[in-house]
Design an enzyme around this catalytic site. Structure first.
Site, PDB file in Angstrom:
ATOM      1  N   TYR A 166       0.830  -1.211   0.000  1.00  0.00           N
ATOM      2  CA  TYR A 166       0.000   0.000   0.000  1.00  0.00           C
ATOM      3  C   TYR A 166       0.853   1.243   0.000  1.00  0.00           C
ATOM      4  O   TYR A 166       1.884   1.305   0.677  1.00  0.00           O
ATOM      5  CB  TYR A 166      -0.822   0.085   1.289  1.00  0.00           C
ATOM      6  CG  TYR A 166      -1.949  -0.868   1.400  1.00  0.00           C
ATOM      7  CD1 TYR A 166      -2.899  -0.986   0.389  1.00  0.00           C
ATOM      8  CD2 TYR A 166      -2.098  -1.631   2.546  1.00  0.00           C
ATOM      9  CE1 TYR A 166      -3.968  -1.847   0.535  1.00  0.00           C
ATOM     10  CE2 TYR A 166      -3.167  -2.491   2.699  1.00  0.00           C
ATOM     11  CZ  TYR A 166      -4.088  -2.601   1.682  1.00  0.00           C
ATOM     12  OH  TYR A 166      -5.132  -3.442   1.829  1.00  0.00           O
ATOM     13  N   ARG A 195      -5.131   7.875  -8.706  1.00  0.00           N
ATOM     14  CA  ARG A 195      -4.288   6.761  -8.290  1.00  0.00           C
ATOM     15  C   ARG A 195      -4.896   5.484  -8.859  1.00  0.00           C
ATOM     16  O   ARG A 195      -6.039   5.476  -9.316  1.00  0.00           O
ATOM     17  CB  ARG A 195      -4.173   6.654  -6.768  1.00  0.00           C
ATOM     18  CG  ARG A 195      -5.482   6.258  -6.092  1.00  0.00           C
ATOM     19  CD  ARG A 195      -5.353   6.278  -4.581  1.00  0.00           C
ATOM     20  NE  ARG A 195      -4.564   5.175  -4.074  1.00  0.00           N
ATOM     21  CZ  ARG A 195      -5.071   4.024  -3.625  1.00  0.00           C
ATOM     22  NH1 ARG A 195      -6.378   3.808  -3.638  1.00  0.00           N
ATOM     23  NH2 ARG A 195      -4.289   3.065  -3.168  1.00  0.00           N
ATOM     24  N   GLU A 222      -8.764  -0.426 -10.626  1.00  0.00           N
ATOM     25  CA  GLU A 222      -9.571   0.777 -10.455  1.00  0.00           C
ATOM     26  C   GLU A 222      -8.714   2.003 -10.742  1.00  0.00           C
ATOM     27  O   GLU A 222      -7.674   2.185 -10.104  1.00  0.00           O
ATOM     28  CB  GLU A 222     -10.079   0.889  -9.015  1.00  0.00           C
ATOM     29  CG  GLU A 222     -11.067  -0.184  -8.632  1.00  0.00           C
ATOM     30  CD  GLU A 222     -11.480  -0.103  -7.160  1.00  0.00           C
ATOM     31  OE1 GLU A 222     -12.395  -0.837  -6.780  1.00  0.00           O
ATOM     32  OE2 GLU A 222     -10.870   0.688  -6.392  1.00  0.00           O
ATOM     33  N   TYR A 242      -7.444 -10.469   1.927  1.00  0.00           N
ATOM     34  CA  TYR A 242      -8.379  -9.344   1.812  1.00  0.00           C
ATOM     35  C   TYR A 242      -8.879  -9.194   0.377  1.00  0.00           C
ATOM     36  O   TYR A 242     -10.048  -8.921   0.138  1.00  0.00           O
ATOM     37  CB  TYR A 242      -7.690  -8.053   2.271  1.00  0.00           C
ATOM     38  CG  TYR A 242      -8.515  -6.826   2.048  1.00  0.00           C
ATOM     39  CD1 TYR A 242      -9.700  -6.633   2.767  1.00  0.00           C
ATOM     40  CD2 TYR A 242      -8.142  -5.858   1.125  1.00  0.00           C
ATOM     41  CE1 TYR A 242     -10.477  -5.517   2.568  1.00  0.00           C
ATOM     42  CE2 TYR A 242      -8.916  -4.726   0.913  1.00  0.00           C
ATOM     43  CZ  TYR A 242     -10.080  -4.560   1.639  1.00  0.00           C
ATOM     44  OH  TYR A 242     -10.847  -3.446   1.426  1.00  0.00           O
ATOM     45  N   LYS A 243      -7.995  -9.391  -0.575  1.00  0.00           N
ATOM     46  CA  LYS A 243      -8.381  -9.244  -1.969  1.00  0.00           C
ATOM     47  C   LYS A 243      -9.088 -10.496  -2.495  1.00  0.00           C
ATOM     48  O   LYS A 243      -9.494 -10.537  -3.658  1.00  0.00           O
ATOM     49  CB  LYS A 243      -7.167  -8.874  -2.825  1.00  0.00           C
ATOM     50  CG  LYS A 243      -6.689  -7.433  -2.536  1.00  0.00           C
ATOM     51  CD  LYS A 243      -5.434  -7.071  -3.292  1.00  0.00           C
ATOM     52  CE  LYS A 243      -4.900  -5.676  -2.917  1.00  0.00           C
ATOM     53  NZ  LYS A 243      -5.702  -4.556  -3.408  1.00  0.00           N
TER      54      LYS A 243
END
Lengths: 198, 355
Positions: free
Chosen positions: B37, B223, B265, B316-317
């Site tokens: 991240y 981003r 995204e 998480y993904k």
């Protein structure tokens, strides 16, 4: 009854404090079950002279003790929804200077907080104190149905019947935690339910 | 260039496909051979010709079919589009921003003719020619945010700014990476990100919020974010997870290249002029592994990123169970050669696969 210490959690999970007396033009107390004990701990004759208690006993025996505090107005009723119109009207007619005290289960405090926010009271101005059951008010993210007083993880949605796991993600607007299907990727593989804090 | 719009589906028979042009302009999200991240924010002021960064709101070959899919989602669940009462003005701001941007950036596809508050909007790909009164809701078939976002690819979160925080008070969310607008509406920046692991501890959200609170009109930012999706399913919603979750178990070594999609995204952030709200478009791009592997640099890099990703993030993904099979597939496209920095395919300079 001793107070439960909730484990540290994520940022959307509510944090409860301890009720403290505040100066105010009026004092509204909304509590269920063992939440009565928090009111008994904080109440003063000065507050009760301008006090309104709305209490849902849920089988607990505190009603007489609360009445003995001699609040200006007192109501005891069977469920939150039975009390809801009275809560909404009291909040709608409230003047500046009202102090709001919520005590008892998360479901009760959450619903009363949502009603207060609807009436324009910021949630940061509301005092809360958790007492009694640690069961949660859960929303099924799939059917949107609410299941009250959930104390195991996973649990079965009381509406659509899916097996849901209990998330810590909490919506103040819905006054509910989120329940998500636990066996979507492996239908039927549902672990045995455990207490949420076990 | 004129865009040829695909006739395709993002459900049932999944006829979605990327043309060669769409593959080359895919926003590959990894600028180096590893991922963690970061705030990774940059100004959204154009980019290389024909890249997804070039225009303020990228319109591509999937436009018309994506809008059809959105209409299907909304017919099934209208709560995917909600706006709290104080957000209507922000909706008009957003309508203006999109209409002005698209008509200036794609004059062959969109036209906006303004005479005072009487506006005529022409959307040629969708066959819309509509005259309405700006700031008068009664002249639109939906609220302003819903009206324009039924004609714009990607999800839209419209954020109110108050008390030094951002509040998710309106949105159109039908192509989401597994989050619920209906649950999260009304939450502040920290609350709606609460379920994200590791990033809070790293101070990511405190820094990101500080950046976003200071975004100025006319100076948007952007981003990339990413996850994984089996089948080109746009509507990976929690609401429908009990229906689509099972698709993750349909991967086999034979079908993985076609079925496994990298989901990226392109997140942009624009300050809105009248409401001072912030609009956060979240545009979803999908690309199958087999299409990504046609770019040698991306093949090498994707293998290394997925292999080295921390377990928490893969969980998480949502692809921790499928990671070993994904790595078996991806390792065929990693010959150990170094990769050039940056996200671009570099087809002319990077060597072909050496095995």
């Amino acid at each position: 009854m001793s107070k439960f210490t909730f484990p540290e959690s994520i940022k959307s999970r509510p944090i409860y404090g301890t009720l403290a007396p505040r100066a105010g033009a009026a004092h509204l107390f909304i509590a269920d079950a063992h939440g009565a004990e928090a009111i008994l701990d904080v109440a003063t004759p000065e507050m009760m002279a301008k006090g309104h208690i709305i209490y849902i006993p849920k089988g607990e025996q505190f009603e007489d003790k609360l009445r003995a505090l001699n609040p200006a107005s007192f109501y005891a009723g069977p469920t939150y929804s039975a009390a809801e119109r009275r809560i909404q009207q009291t909040l709608a007619q409230a003047k500046m200077g009202l102090q709001l005290y919520l005590a008892g289960t998360e479901g009760l405090m959450g619903q009363a907080e949502a009603a207060a926010m609807q009436a324009g009271i910021p949630h940061t101005a509301i005092q809360t104190e958790h007492r009694g059951s640690t069961a949660r008010r859960m929303q099924c993210v799939h059917c949107k149905g609410i299941t009250e007083d959930v104390d195991t993880d996973p649990f079965v949605c009381s509406h659509c019947g899916l097996n849901l796991f209990v998330r810590d993600h909490y919506s103040r607007r819905l006054a509910a935690y989120q329940g998500v299907c636990i066996d979507a990727e492996d239908p039927g593989n549902v672990p045995a339910p455990k207490g949420i804090y076990e | 260039m004129t865009i040829q719009f695909n006739d395709e589906t993002f459900r049932d028979d999944y006829s979605f496909y990327n043309s060669e042009r769409a593959i080359k302009r895919f926003p590959f999200p990894f600028h180096e051979d590893s991922y963690m991240y970061s705030v990774n924010m940059e100004q959204h002021r154009g980019g290389p010709v024909d890249s997804v960064y070039e225009k303020r709101f990228d319109v591509d070959e999937h436009y018309v079919s994506e809008m059809k899919d959105r209409a299907l989602v909304l017919a099934d669940d209208p709560l995917r589009c909600q706006s709290l009462p104080h957000m209507t003005l922000a909706g008009w701001d957003l309508l203006e921003l999109i209409m002005v941007s698209k008509s200036e950036d794609y004059p062959d596809l969109f036209e906006l003719h303004r005479d005072g508050n009487t506006w005529r909007w022409v959307n040629k790909p969708m066959g819309i020619d509509h005259t309405f009164t700006f700031l008068d809701e009664a002249t639109l078939p939906y609220g302003p945010m819903e009206y324009i976002t039924r004609q714009a690819q990607g999800d839209f979160a419209v954020l109110d700014q108050r008390d030094d925080n951002l509040w998710m008070d309106a949105g159109m969310v039908t192509t989401q990476a597994d989050w619920s607008l209906d649950f999260d509406i009304g939450m502040n920046f920290f609350e709606w990100h609460a379920p994200v692991p590791l990033a809070h501890e790293k101070g990511i959200f405190i820094r990101a919020l500080k950046f976003l609170l200071n975004i100025q009109q006319g100076a948007p930012a952007r981003r990339l974010n990413w996850t994984m999706t089996v089948n080109p399913l746009l509507d990976t919603s929690p609401e429908n997870y009990h229906k689509w979750g099972i698709q993750k178990t349909t991967l086999t070594p034979e079908n993985l290249g076609a079925k496994q999609h990298l989901r990226v995204e392109l997140q942009t952030f624009f300050r809105l002029p009248r409401s001072n709200a912030l609009v956060f478009p979240i545009r979803c791009y999908l690309c199958s592994f087999q299409d990504l592997m046609t770019v040698p640099k991306w093949g090498r890099r994707l293998h290394r990123v997925i292999r080295d990703l921390p377990v928490e993030l893969a969980t998480y993904k949502g692809f921790i169970d499928n990671r070993p099979m994904m790595l078996d597939y991806l390792s065929q496209f990693d010959d150990g050669l170094p990769t050039s920095p940056g996200i671009w395919p570099d087809l002319d300079t990077e060597p072909a696969l050496q095995k």
